[in-house]
Design an enzyme around this catalytic site. Structure first.
Site, PDB file in Angstrom:
ATOM      1  N   CYS A   1      44.276  13.256   8.008  1.00  0.00           N
ATOM      2  CA  CYS A   1      43.916  14.731   8.172  1.00  0.00           C
ATOM      3  C   CYS A   1      44.167  15.088   9.735  1.00  0.00           C
ATOM      4  O   CYS A   1      45.247  15.023  10.276  1.00  0.00           O
ATOM      5  CB  CYS A   1      42.693  15.051   7.485  1.00  0.00           C
TER       6      CYS A   1
ATOM      7  N   HIS B   1      42.774  13.063   2.288  1.00  0.00           N
ATOM      8  CA  HIS B   1      41.984  12.130   2.623  1.00  0.00           C
ATOM      9  C   HIS B   1      41.843  11.085   1.565  1.00  0.00           C
ATOM     10  O   HIS B   1      40.947  10.839   0.527  1.00  0.00           O
ATOM     11  CB  HIS B   1      40.654  12.608   2.756  1.00  0.00           C
TER      12      HIS B   1
ATOM     13  N   GLU C   1      41.074   7.984   1.398  1.00  0.00           N
ATOM     14  CA  GLU C   1      39.742   7.260   1.469  1.00  0.00           C
ATOM     15  C   GLU C   1      38.749   7.589   0.271  1.00  0.00           C
ATOM     16  O   GLU C   1      38.153   6.701  -0.418  1.00  0.00           O
ATOM     17  CB  GLU C   1      38.938   7.289   2.736  1.00  0.00           C
TER      18      GLU C   1
ATOM     19  N   LYS D   1       0.825  -1.311   0.014  1.00  0.00           N
ATOM     20  CA  LYS D   1       0.011  -0.168  -0.004  1.00  0.00           C
ATOM     21  C   LYS D   1       0.825   1.186   0.048  1.00  0.00           C
ATOM     22  O   LYS D   1       0.668   2.220  -0.886  1.00  0.00           O
ATOM     23  CB  LYS D   1      -1.053  -0.165   1.169  1.00  0.00           C
TER      24      LYS D   1
END
Ligand code: GLN
Length: 555
Positions: free
Chosen positions: A395, A524, A526, A198
């Site tokens: 960092c 960074h 990553e 629904k």
């Protein structure tokens, strides 16, 4: 020649992804997976994200409210969904692929003031919608893409995304090749044990009221959708049964493209658009997933988090790229990653608990801002340095490694970063000179040192060995750096700065020789990690972590 020109300007196909029922459905993963599937079928794909908030970018949002801030190569601070796109598609996505209400209105108001609409009443429709359409079409003007995926943030029925939906509705009417995919949620009610369609029916109803008929409905649910539910959704939502795609919870998000492939979503999209080319090759991706599923050994990485204490948010969202980078590197080394969250504030109250770090194979102090938990992080770094536990600082994690080294090895008592203590006697980390004025004027939005910067690596160092290159580029997001006035004393005491900015002024990487793995970077890394191409520093951390584990076992 004519052929080349025609080829260059061939029309991109747009896949618009909307969401229904609830937020946090995994629309970003679904978008990235559809993109990956098209890419694996031989198409050139990119993706965009629309965020209906008024902020111009995500840089000023708190991670606990919105998740991690993703940093692009060109210095955009944007929604974490762009990270999913980059990771799945293995491409760099520029910052203008993230559109926010703030940007759109900003431009329209600027144009109005310049008199560009002179004589006209400037209105949401058509002026704002025109601006939205222009932004959505911009990638196809700069580069030739087969597909541009556009994910519209929020949920259908939200007040704030209505103009974006209106804009994409117009695009289809104006003759663009547009496919609409609506991602909804099909809950299974505990009391009934039954999947309920629904909410999906209602959300498609809302979409159709806006004038958008979805081509496909991707139903997120805990379990795969059965045929009865598919039939029902098809009937009530005005699609064919084969256009209802089940997207159940699974063990690994990178397996979602394979679930969609099982239901032939890509072939169905190509068929609708009359596209004939299909040079499907899913083997490398299938092998990659298969390999992960068969891993039995585990490596444990502790992440010293800080964004712990607000409401019911998911901690993992604040550090998603770090977590993904750990996963990529662990898988690459044939290990299952286990992440342990370390609350550094605990060590401030209970220093004896630092010993629990001995049971962890490697530790990461990721990026961060502000004061909370800082002393605990510094103590964590001291502990891992003194106890030969592999360490990767990102960092803030590099800045605090310098603070720790200054205090405990160089005897600079109370050394600190000026971000944390402006009065410190030894400001070993200080504001980058170009940032001073920005901070004085409180110009916080989009003004950090952002995006990819080069670093020159020192031959013979561990970092150089890990990257295998003299010059590398990593993404940045910070205002502070190692104070050049302290480099000499730090190096004299054994710390090595293994990478610097090409002018030699900014310290980008450091390491401690003799330690099994103590590496930190101002960047960074990553953000550049990809499922099958782990980031070199994460790969190094995992290798060292595995080694620590093996030595422990053999002792
Ligand atoms: N707060 C620190 C700075 O601005 C570190 C930022 C980060 O970790 N991304 O320099």
């Amino acid at each position: 020649m004519l052929f080349v020109i025609l080829g260059l300007f061939s029309m991109a196909h747009y896949i618009i992804i909307t969401g229904g029922v609830v937020s946090g459905l995994g629309k970003g993963i679904t978008t990235a997976s559809i993109g990956k599937l098209l890419q694996m079928h031989g198409y050139n794909v990119t993706a965009m994200k629309i965020d209906p908030y008024i902020n111009c970018d995500a840089g000023t949002l708190r991670p606990t409210e919105h998740g991690e801030v993703w940093v692009t190569e060109d210095g955009g601070e944007i929604d974490q969904d762009l990270g999913h796109y980059e990771r799945f598609l293995d491409i760099n996505i520029p910052k203008y692929h993230n559109i926010t209400t703030g940007q759109v209105y900003g431009t329209v108001i600027e144009k109005e003031r310049k008199g560009e609409y002179l004589g006209k009443t400037v209105q949401p429709i058509p002026h704002v919608t025109n601006e939205i359409k222009e932004r959505i079409k911009k990638p196809s003007k700069e580069k030739s893409y087969d597909f541009i995926l556009v994910e519209i943030g929020g949920t259908v029925g939200d007040y704030e995304n209505i103009l974006f939906l209106e804009a994409v509705r117009q695009m289809k009417l104006e003759g663009e090749d547009v496919i609409f995919i609506h991602v909804t949620y099909v809950p299974i009610l505990d009391a009934l044990g039954e999947a309920k369609t629904k909410p999906t029916q209602h959300s498609v109803k809302l979409l159709r009221e806006i004038g958008i008929q979805p081509d496909f409905i991707v139903a997120r649910s805990e379990k795969p959708l059965d045929d009865v539910r598919k039939e029902k959704i098809a009937l009530f939502c005005n699609v064919h049964e084969e256009e209802v795609i089940s997207n159940p919870n699974i063990d690994n998000v990178y397996a979602v493209p394979l679930i969609l492939e099982e239901q032939q979503l890509c072939q169905k999209i190509l068929h609708k658009l009359n596209l004939k080319k299909d040079t499907r090759n899913l083997k490398p991706w299938r092998d990659f997933i298969e390999n992960i599923r068969n891993l039995d050994k585990t490596v444990t990485i502790g992440i010293v988090g800080k964004y712990f204490d607000i409401g019911t948010f998911k901690l993992s969202d604040s550090y998603i790229s770090v977590i993904e980078a750990v996963k990529h590197a662990a898988w690459n080394n044939n290990y299952k990653p286990e992440i342990q969250w370390i609350d550094s504030k605990l060590f401030e109250k209970h220093p004896e608990k630092l010993e629990t770090l001995d049971g962890i194979d490697g530790v990461i102090v990721p990026g961060g801002f502000g004061l909370s938990g800082i002393e605990g992080k510094i103590e964590t770094i001291r502990y891992v340095r003194e106890h030969n536990i592999p360490y990767l600082g990102l960092c803030l994690g590099m800045q605090l490694a310098v603070v720790e080294y200054a205090r405990n090895v160089c005897n600079l008592k109370n050394a600190q970063s000026t971000e944390i203590d402006a009065e410190t006697p030894y400001p070993v980390i200080d504001v980058i000179p170009s940032q001073v004025k920005i901070l004085q004027e409180s110009r916080y939005g989009g003004t950090m040192r952002l995006g990819a910067y080069p670093a020159v690596l020192k031959r013979g160092t561990l970092v150089h060995q890990l990257y295998g290159k003299d010059k590398i580029y990593e993404r940045h997001r910070h205002r502070y750096e190692v104070n050049p006035g302290y480099i000499e004393i730090l190096e004299k005491n054994g710390l090595i700065f293994s990478g610097r900015s090409p002018d030699g002024i900014l310290m980008e990487f450091l390491e401690i020789p003799g330690h099994p793995f103590f590496v930190a970077t101002q960047a960074h890394p990553e953000f550049k990690s990809r499922p099958m191409k782990p980031a070199p520093l994460f790969n190094g951390l995992i290798k060292a972590a595995v080694k620590k584990q093996e030595t422990l076992i053999s002792n």
